[in-house]
Design a protein around this motif. Sequence first.
Motif, PDB file in Angstrom:
ATOM      1  N   ARG A   1       0.405   7.446  -9.413  1.00  0.00           N
ATOM      2  CA  ARG A   1      -0.511   7.946 -10.493  1.00  0.00           C
ATOM      3  C   ARG A   1      -0.091   8.042 -11.952  1.00  0.00           C
ATOM      4  O   ARG A   1      -0.918   7.357 -12.785  1.00  0.00           O
ATOM      5  CB  ARG A   1      -0.971   9.361 -10.161  1.00  0.00           C
ATOM      6  CG  ARG A   1      -2.173   9.999 -11.133  1.00  0.00           C
ATOM      7  CD  ARG A   1      -2.566  11.223 -10.991  1.00  0.00           C
ATOM      8  NE  ARG A   1      -1.232  12.214 -10.850  1.00  0.00           N
ATOM      9  CZ  ARG A   1      -0.684  12.652 -12.131  1.00  0.00           C
ATOM     10  NH1 ARG A   1      -1.391  12.285 -13.434  1.00  0.00           N
ATOM     11  NH2 ARG A   1       0.266  13.453 -12.074  1.00  0.00           N
TER      12      ARG A   1
ATOM     13  N   THR B   1       5.811   3.937   0.619  1.00  0.00           N
ATOM     14  CA  THR B   1       6.713   5.227   1.330  1.00  0.00           C
ATOM     15  C   THR B   1       7.636   4.762   2.358  1.00  0.00           C
ATOM     16  O   THR B   1       8.836   5.383   2.103  1.00  0.00           O
ATOM     17  CB  THR B   1       5.597   6.471   1.878  1.00  0.00           C
ATOM     18  OG1 THR B   1       4.755   6.571   1.010  1.00  0.00           O
ATOM     19  CG2 THR B   1       6.148   7.408   2.217  1.00  0.00           C
TER      20      THR B   1
ATOM     21  N   SER C   1       4.783  11.514   1.185  1.00  0.00           N
ATOM     22  CA  SER C   1       3.811  10.674   0.378  1.00  0.00           C
ATOM     23  C   SER C   1       3.101  11.287  -0.642  1.00  0.00           C
ATOM     24  O   SER C   1       2.852  10.168  -1.634  1.00  0.00           O
ATOM     25  CB  SER C   1       2.588  10.549   1.633  1.00  0.00           C
ATOM     26  OG  SER C   1       3.199  10.213   2.854  1.00  0.00           O
ATOM     27  N   GLN C   2       3.100  12.553  -0.883  1.00  0.00           N
ATOM     28  CA  GLN C   2       2.580  13.190  -1.948  1.00  0.00           C
ATOM     29  C   GLN C   2       3.481  12.817  -3.210  1.00  0.00           C
ATOM     30  O   GLN C   2       2.874  12.737  -4.249  1.00  0.00           O
ATOM     31  CB  GLN C   2       2.599  14.564  -2.259  1.00  0.00           C
ATOM     32  CG  GLN C   2       1.960  15.231  -3.040  1.00  0.00           C
ATOM     33  CD  GLN C   2       0.534  15.005  -3.440  1.00  0.00           C
ATOM     34  OE1 GLN C   2      -0.233  14.769  -2.275  1.00  0.00           O
ATOM     35  NE2 GLN C   2       0.189  14.824  -4.742  1.00  0.00           N
TER      36      GLN C   2
ATOM     37  N   ASP D   1       0.825  -1.090  -0.031  1.00  0.00           N
ATOM     38  CA  ASP D   1      -0.016  -0.158   0.074  1.00  0.00           C
ATOM     39  C   ASP D   1       0.931   1.078  -0.084  1.00  0.00           C
ATOM     40  O   ASP D   1       2.124   1.043  -0.054  1.00  0.00           O
ATOM     41  CB  ASP D   1      -1.053  -0.011   1.124  1.00  0.00           C
ATOM     42  CG  ASP D   1      -0.397   0.058   2.629  1.00  0.00           C
ATOM     43  OD1 ASP D   1       0.694   0.645   2.554  1.00  0.00           O
ATOM     44  OD2 ASP D   1      -0.933  -0.497   3.544  1.00  0.00           O
ATOM     45  N   VAL D   2       0.331   2.227  -0.037  1.00  0.00           N
ATOM     46  CA  VAL D   2       0.929   3.748  -0.136  1.00  0.00           C
ATOM     47  C   VAL D   2       2.036   3.907   1.154  1.00  0.00           C
ATOM     48  O   VAL D   2       2.952   4.216   1.075  1.00  0.00           O
ATOM     49  CB  VAL D   2       0.144   4.967  -0.314  1.00  0.00           C
ATOM     50  CG1 VAL D   2       0.965   6.141  -0.334  1.00  0.00           C
ATOM     51  CG2 VAL D   2      -0.694   4.886  -1.738  1.00  0.00           C
TER      52      VAL D   2
ATOM     53  N   LYS E   1      -3.504  -1.532  -9.326  1.00  0.00           N
ATOM     54  CA  LYS E   1      -3.848  -1.204  -8.242  1.00  0.00           C
ATOM     55  C   LYS E   1      -5.115  -2.402  -8.008  1.00  0.00           C
ATOM     56  O   LYS E   1      -5.906  -2.654  -8.827  1.00  0.00           O
ATOM     57  CB  LYS E   1      -4.670  -0.005  -8.142  1.00  0.00           C
ATOM     58  CG  LYS E   1      -5.158   0.524  -6.862  1.00  0.00           C
ATOM     59  CD  LYS E   1      -5.855   2.085  -7.073  1.00  0.00           C
ATOM     60  CE  LYS E   1      -6.367   2.600  -5.789  1.00  0.00           C
ATOM     61  NZ  LYS E   1      -6.853   4.058  -5.956  1.00  0.00           N
TER      62      LYS E   1
ATOM     63  N   TYR F   1       2.331   9.269  -4.225  1.00  0.00           N
ATOM     64  CA  TYR F   1       0.877   9.298  -4.601  1.00  0.00           C
ATOM     65  C   TYR F   1       1.263   9.710  -6.176  1.00  0.00           C
ATOM     66  O   TYR F   1       0.668   9.107  -7.146  1.00  0.00           O
ATOM     67  CB  TYR F   1      -0.036  10.092  -3.968  1.00  0.00           C
ATOM     68  CG  TYR F   1      -0.652   9.732  -2.966  1.00  0.00           C
ATOM     69  CD1 TYR F   1      -1.420   8.614  -2.945  1.00  0.00           C
ATOM     70  CD2 TYR F   1      -0.287   9.842  -1.670  1.00  0.00           C
ATOM     71  CE1 TYR F   1      -2.166   8.062  -1.808  1.00  0.00           C
ATOM     72  CE2 TYR F   1      -0.962   9.100  -0.419  1.00  0.00           C
ATOM     73  CZ  TYR F   1      -2.038   8.567  -0.846  1.00  0.00           C
ATOM     74  OH  TYR F   1      -2.522   7.874   0.431  1.00  0.00           O
ATOM     75  N   GLU F   2       1.955  10.819  -6.400  1.00  0.00           N
ATOM     76  CA  GLU F   2       2.111  11.422  -7.734  1.00  0.00           C
ATOM     77  C   GLU F   2       2.891  10.171  -8.712  1.00  0.00           C
ATOM     78  O   GLU F   2       2.408   9.937 -10.017  1.00  0.00           O
ATOM     79  CB  GLU F   2       2.896  12.521  -7.836  1.00  0.00           C
ATOM     80  CG  GLU F   2       2.278  13.635  -7.371  1.00  0.00           C
ATOM     81  CD  GLU F   2       1.194  13.960  -8.348  1.00  0.00           C
ATOM     82  OE1 GLU F   2       0.878  13.946  -9.296  1.00  0.00           O
ATOM     83  OE2 GLU F   2       0.037  14.404  -7.669  1.00  0.00           O
TER      84      GLU F   2
END
Length: 109
Positions: free
Chosen positions: A34, A14, A26-27, A9-10, A44, A30-31
């Motif tokens: 994506r 991370t 974390s951003q 998971d994220v 996913k 996420y980027e």
Amino acid sequence: MLAAGGHLDVEELTAAARERLGTLTSQAVYEMLRHFLETGLVTKFERPGWPAVFELTGLPHQHAMCVNCGRVQNVPHVAPVPPTNDLRDWQVNDADIVFKGLCPNCRAS
């Protein structure tokens, strides 16, 4: 991190990336995810009641998910052919099967 295999998971991604790289937001994760999803590099898997997990795109497969701890494992299984009589006028591109139960660790405890 995903090349090592498994489903992360994220937060797990991370934390693992921070161990190797030092600082990482974390951003930024996420980027990157994506972008990787948009380009088809990763897939996913949504886990009801648990954070979604990611894996490198590979051979077609299904998943098994532990309903106790959320562990996900790949299952080399071909998805069934959808019933055409019930889906007239549909263009079906894919099907997913999720085997749900208890993983070996949860069964043992």
